[in-house]
Design an enzyme around this catalytic site. Structure first.
Site, PDB file in Angstrom:
ATOM      1  N   ASP A 246     -46.435  26.047 -31.375  1.00 26.54           N
ATOM      2  CA  ASP A 246     -45.547  26.750 -30.469  1.00 26.54           C
ATOM      3  C   ASP A 246     -45.868  28.238 -30.601  1.00 26.54           C
ATOM      4  OD1 ASP A 246     -43.567  27.293 -28.616  1.00 26.54           O
ATOM      5  OD2 ASP A 246     -42.103  25.971 -29.551  1.00 26.54           O
ATOM      6  N   CYS A 247     -45.343  29.020 -29.695  1.00 33.88           N
ATOM      7  CA  CYS A 247     -45.833  30.390 -29.564  1.00 33.88           C
ATOM      8  C   CYS A 247     -45.329  31.293 -30.693  1.00 33.88           C
ATOM      9  CB  CYS A 247     -45.468  30.929 -28.189  1.00 33.88           C
ATOM     10  SG  CYS A 247     -46.241  29.918 -26.900  1.00 33.88           S
TER      11      CYS A 247
END
Length: 710
Positions: A246-247
């Site tokens: 995920d970012c």
């Protein structure tokens, strides 16, 4: 494997390995960043991996904006979900083609869509629950598979677009803690509740990508999790696609989780456990990790290989694919809008219809008031992770369009969406209620559009006006809206409440005052039309709740408690406000002829005859629930094992076949080991759950039988 042309797949693997073998170690590292640079000497253009398609191509301009994912879940319709996803990939390809013509390789312009979100909507306070398909593993698995198949297509040589199952694996808030939180779960809950949808997407749907979650699960960060990623995903399930963080999640390893001390340690942990792609910039530290001997050249090349294989499956620029002719003429078309309207109509759930108040005869109305903070809101149509529709139809728009021009339609905001007043300079709170009451008192009907939107319910929001970081503090509407509902209710003007939210709401006084209540979710660009057409009987409502609606939250477990005890309809004994699987119709259905066929090595087949015994055409959601009798381990009270939407004209009957999902028939040991139940299984089939509250609300019965598994 997503492609069924084995020769083509072997050729793709050979080419990917050939390209990666020609890269330097440094070039391999740069390919593991989501902003992968070009390698001109290899003819490899730059590529940005980050794109979103939760309910339409998102954040990239014009697109068909379908109902939010939780609304699509309320349709209980696999075929519709597949058609929606096919439209999304068509528009994604069209937008990609146009961007390529202009050399635009920026974010949200690629073909790797980080959707669907198949996390379980475990707690109704979670702001991102709107992105999911609800609280049930069966529903989530089946709809997630349909979405992936529609998105990726069935071409034997190329993926139309690449899906991504997220957020792997035990992730559902709180948003304010997601960067540091450890979601602790038992092995039984892990395998019985949190993993089935991910397993289905990996082993049956052939999803191309997986994304890890921000949080830890049982001590390990999900983007560097040896058990989830290596033992289960790559090992037990044999997943061969790419895995992305995920970012900026990898930075959390040392900044917030404190399982690592330095960025180099964090990227080492992620790479060694199988994170191929970094949404973020931390993987720049992989070069240091390589030179210090912490990661190997083989690990870096294997990551680059998996990423290159995905790109080749999609087709590199210059290669021929079946979708090269798609252009902006294929985006937000009349055909796509028609499908969007169909989805919105099927997503709406009629929660209350006192004494058959709906549908209404539009020709008999002379004055109608459309009131509420979401009455003219386009934001409330969208939900988060959305595109931009060419045309929006709000609730007010839909009502005005549906009524004769001779009917006077009034509008009043009534309240702020979440604050105590609309105008900052007002001396008193609730500064728009008097206007709303005055208008309501002049009318024969009030349509009250309340709820939330993506700016107060959604992903992590440190600056949220409600100070809840995107999650809900409770299950009630904001105080100003509750005051508005009470004030309108006390006028005694017949009122329909249209609630627009991505989660369960206890409408409090509205449950008593309103003649009818429609749960509209975030219904997409055509949502206002769908609402109006339901009210005036252009179709019979058929949506069903994919989540339980509770009486506020006084007896819910702690938000941070990931045990499934007393959570969701499967494990909770208290009566809900509105149950999972519930929704009213304008017609009635009768069931008969229940029979079960059990054959070794085959799915259990269930047959039942459904007849429309009402006076209107309508869709029924046939639902099969099971309970494992005399199980050796604790099992859910009941669990959805199959469902199917069927359309019937008045008087029409049809035998419906359902195949029970195998994982619904498993017993799960405390250590997570599982085996198919041996013994009797109680089966219920009908248009609802086999619970007392659903019976009270619908007045219908379900069929029940026992069958035996050897």
């Amino acid at each position: 494997m997503p492609l069924h042309n084995q020769q083509r797949e072997a050729e793709i693997a050979r080419r990917a390995r050939e390209i990666v073998d020609q890269m330097t170690v440094e070039e391999c590292v740069w390919q593991t960043l989501y902003t992968a640079p070009a390698i001109e000497r290899l003819g490899l253009p730059s590529y940005n991996w980050w794109n979103e398609a939760l309910h339409g191509v998102a954040r990239a301009g014009l697109a068909t904006v379908f109902p939010q994912a939780i609304g699509l879940a309320a349709c209980f319709d696999e075929e519709l979900m597949k058609r929606v996803a096919d439209v999304i990939s068509t528009e994604g390809r069209a937008k990609y083609n146009e961007a390529q013509k202009h050399g635009d390789h920026d974010i949200y312009k690629g073909l790797t869509f980080w959707s669907p979100n198949v996390n379980l909507f475990r707690d109704p306070r979670w702001g991102r629950g709107q992105e999911t398909y609800g609280e049930d593993p069966c529903l989530t698995a089946r709809l997630g598979m349909a979405f992936v198949k529609g998105l990726q297509g069935d071409d034997p040589d190329h993926l139309k677009a690449a899906g991504c199952a997220k957020h792997f694996a035990v992730h559902s808030g709180p948003e304010s803690l997601r960067h540091e939180f450890d979601a602790e779960t038992s092995p039984r809950d892990l395998w019985e509740t949190y993993l089935p949808a991910f397993e289905a997407l990996a082993t049956e749907a052939g999803v191309e990508g997986f994304m890890g979650a921000y949080n830890r699960t049982n001590g390990e960060p999900c983007c560097g999790h040896s058990v989830l990623m290596k033992q289960i995903l790559r090992g037990k399930w044999g997943f061969e696609g790419y895995f992305t963080s995920d970012c900026w999640a990898i930075a959390d390893f040392h900044l917030h989780h404190h399982v690592c001390d330095t960025p180099v340690e964090s990227v080492t942990l992620a790479m060694k456990n199988g994170t191929d792609l970094n949404c973020g910039q931390m993987y720049g530290h992989l070069l240091t990790a390589y030179h210090e001997g912490k990661v190997t050249e083989e690990e870096l090349r294997n990551a680059a290989f998996r990423l290159m294989r995905t790109r080749l499956r999609l087709g590199l620029p210059g290669e021929t694919t079946p979708w090269d002719g798609l252009t902006y003429a294929d985006v937000d078309t009349d055909e796509h809008r028609a499908l969007n309207l169909d989805a919105a109509r099927k997503a709406l759930v009629l929660l209350k219809n006192q004494d058959g108040f709906l549908p209404l005869d539009r020709t008999k109305l002379h004055t109608v008031a459309v009131i509420g903070p979401n009455a003219i809101s386009t934001v409330a149509l969208e939900g988060n992770y959305c595109g931009t529709a060419g045309e929006y139809h709000t609730v007010y728009d839909g009502i005005r369009e549906a009524l004769p021009q001779t009917t006077r339609v009034y509008y009043a905001q009534g309240s702020h969406l979440c604050l105590d007043r609309v105008e900052d300079l007002s001396k008193n709170p609730n500064d728009r209620i008097s206007e709303a009451v005055a208008i309501a008192s002049r009318c024969e009907l009030v349509i009250l559009a309340v709820g939330l939107d993506q700016y107060i319910e959604g992903e992590e929001m440190p600056d949220s006006k409600l100070k809840t970081c995107g999650d809900k503090a409770d299950l009630l509407l904001p105080e100003g809206q509750r005051a508005l509902i009470t004030a309108i209710g006390q006028t005694d003007v017949p009122t329909i409440i249209v609630n627009m939210s991505g989660s369960a709401i206890d409408l409090a006084d509205g449950n008593d005052y309103a003649k009818a209540i429609i749960q509209a979710w975030y219904p997409g660009a055509e949502g206002g039309r769908a609402v109006a057409q339901l009210i005036f009987g252009d179709y019979s409502p058929s949506g069903r709740l994919p989540v339980t609606f509770y009486h506020n939250d006084e007896d819910l477990p702690a938000f941070t408690d990931y045990a499934m005890t007393n959570r969701t309809y499967r494990f909770r004994e208290q009566k809900p406000l509105y149950p999972f699987g519930y929704g009213l119709s304008y017609t009635r259905f009768a069931y008969s002829g229940l029979r079960v066929e059990v054959a070794a090595g085959e799915p259990v087949r269930v047959f039942a005859t459904v007849q429309n015994i009402g006076g209107r055409a309508g869709d029924e959601i046939v639902q099969a629930y099971i309970h494992l009798e005399d199980a050796e381990v604790p099992v859910p009270m009941r669990t959805l094992a199959a469902f199917r939407r069927v359309s019937l004209k008045p008087g029409e009957r049809r035998e419906v076949e359902l195949k029970l999902l195998p994982f619904a028939l498993y017993e799960y040991e405390e250590d997570g080991a599982r085996h198919t139940h041996s013994g009797q299984v109680r089966l219920w089939v009908g248009g609802r759950q086999p619970d007392e509250r659903s019976r009270e609300l619908t007045g219908t019965e379900v069929l029940e039988t026992l069958f035996t598994l050897e």
